[in-house]
Enzyme design. Sequence first.
Site, PDB file in Angstrom:
ATOM      1  N   CYS A  96       0.815  -1.227   0.000  1.00  0.00           N
ATOM      2  CA  CYS A  96       0.000   0.000   0.000  1.00  0.00           C
ATOM      3  C   CYS A  96       0.842   1.267   0.000  1.00  0.00           C
ATOM      4  O   CYS A  96       0.344   2.334  -0.367  1.00  0.00           O
ATOM      5  CB  CYS A  96      -0.934   0.018   1.211  1.00  0.00           C
ATOM      6  SG  CYS A  96      -2.185  -1.274   1.169  1.00  0.00           S
ATOM      7  N   HIS A 152      -8.997   4.110  -1.544  1.00  0.00           N
ATOM      8  CA  HIS A 152      -7.651   3.545  -1.374  1.00  0.00           C
ATOM      9  C   HIS A 152      -7.271   2.718  -2.600  1.00  0.00           C
ATOM     10  O   HIS A 152      -7.304   1.490  -2.570  1.00  0.00           O
ATOM     11  CB  HIS A 152      -7.642   2.698  -0.107  1.00  0.00           C
ATOM     12  CG  HIS A 152      -6.308   2.130   0.260  1.00  0.00           C
ATOM     13  ND1 HIS A 152      -5.115   2.553  -0.298  1.00  0.00           N
ATOM     14  CD2 HIS A 152      -5.974   1.158   1.161  1.00  0.00           C
ATOM     15  CE1 HIS A 152      -4.111   1.858   0.234  1.00  0.00           C
ATOM     16  NE2 HIS A 152      -4.615   1.014   1.113  1.00  0.00           N
ATOM     17  N   CYS A 201       0.531   2.282   6.621  1.00  0.00           N
ATOM     18  CA  CYS A 201       0.748   0.872   6.940  1.00  0.00           C
ATOM     19  C   CYS A 201       0.743   0.070   5.648  1.00  0.00           C
ATOM     20  O   CYS A 201       0.115   0.461   4.664  1.00  0.00           O
ATOM     21  CB  CYS A 201      -0.321   0.371   7.899  1.00  0.00           C
ATOM     22  SG  CYS A 201      -2.015   0.502   7.266  1.00  0.00           S
TER      23      CYS A 201
END
Length: 389
Positions: A91, A345, A375
Amino acid sequence: MRDAVIVEAVRTPIGKGRPNGSLAHVHPVELLAHTLRTLVERSGVDPALIDDVIGGTVDQVGEQAMNTTRYAVLSAGFPESVPATTVDRQCGSSQQAVHFAAQGVISGAYDLVVACGVESMSRVPMWSNVPAGKDPFGPGVAERYPEGLIPQGISAELIAAKWSLSREEMDAFAVESHRKAAEAWESGLFADEVAPLDGVTRDECVRPGSSTEVLAGLKPAYYDAAFAERFPQIDWNVTAGNASPVNDGASAVLITSSETAARLGLRPIARLHSFAVTGSDPLLMLTGVVPATEKVLRKASLSLDDIDLFEVNEAFSSVVLAWRQETGADLSKVNVHGGAIAIGHPLGASGTRLTTTLVHAMRARGARYALQTMCEAGGLANAMVLEGL
């Protein structure tokens, strides 16, 4: 010593990562190419001067395979001489692209470089790069973690349990994310960062009417009987409402040195001050933002009180709320224009999406210092400090 500054930052609107999403019809190469074209148009730079383009993409398979960033550069109309590479730190892939780009400028390897990212989760769903029945971890990892690794949703539940985060707290945080994002849109605060595409002008997942009453009716998203037996401490409070959605989108930032910016007549928005990456427990894989924040503040010789704005990726409400408990940060300074729960996202694009939103918020609010942290799967996290100019 050379520095690294951001002189322009743009993103697409963020679409739902579903077949009926507003950007599902756009090939991921074209999503990224759109931000690259817009970046040079808005900055006025000659793309032939760009030394490298570093892009983040997580699921590098199918229509996102074969070094997507390179083909986005070509589709954008940049000269063939402009190189490109695609990186994967899950990510945080495009935040890592920012780190690499800035470090290259500071070292003297680059004068002008783009950090960017893309993910089309409607066309290349999550885990598309792991064929059924294949093991991406290998026997050594299986031996080290004999009970087995776990999905991120279970990790988010473990975090909620460890930090005693209630369903009500997590839902309230999610509602606030939607409220802030909706207000930012209504106030025109996203106008300078968003590059409309094919008639899509706004983020598709922002729900202005979201409420805790509505979210309270959602079922747990990750309940699994085997994990319930393995982790009896889980209360199963993570839902689609207090987690980030799946999305399509792209984003890009233009990075150079103050000296080169002055020579080219570019106006810096923020200086890339300090960087950190950390590893953490791959079961509680989303908690790396805590040590990453501590590490980057040490590197910057700053305290939490020096930071005016924070961007902490809202993979799940539990991640940001646990980070806040551990750091003591003021939530009123966190994700002030909404976060991933509302905006979305799109994995590989999220790092530079956060950076884009953050630098524009810094300029709008006159912030001196800002901190971004994300994260990442596998127990990883990136963090960086930016200085307003």
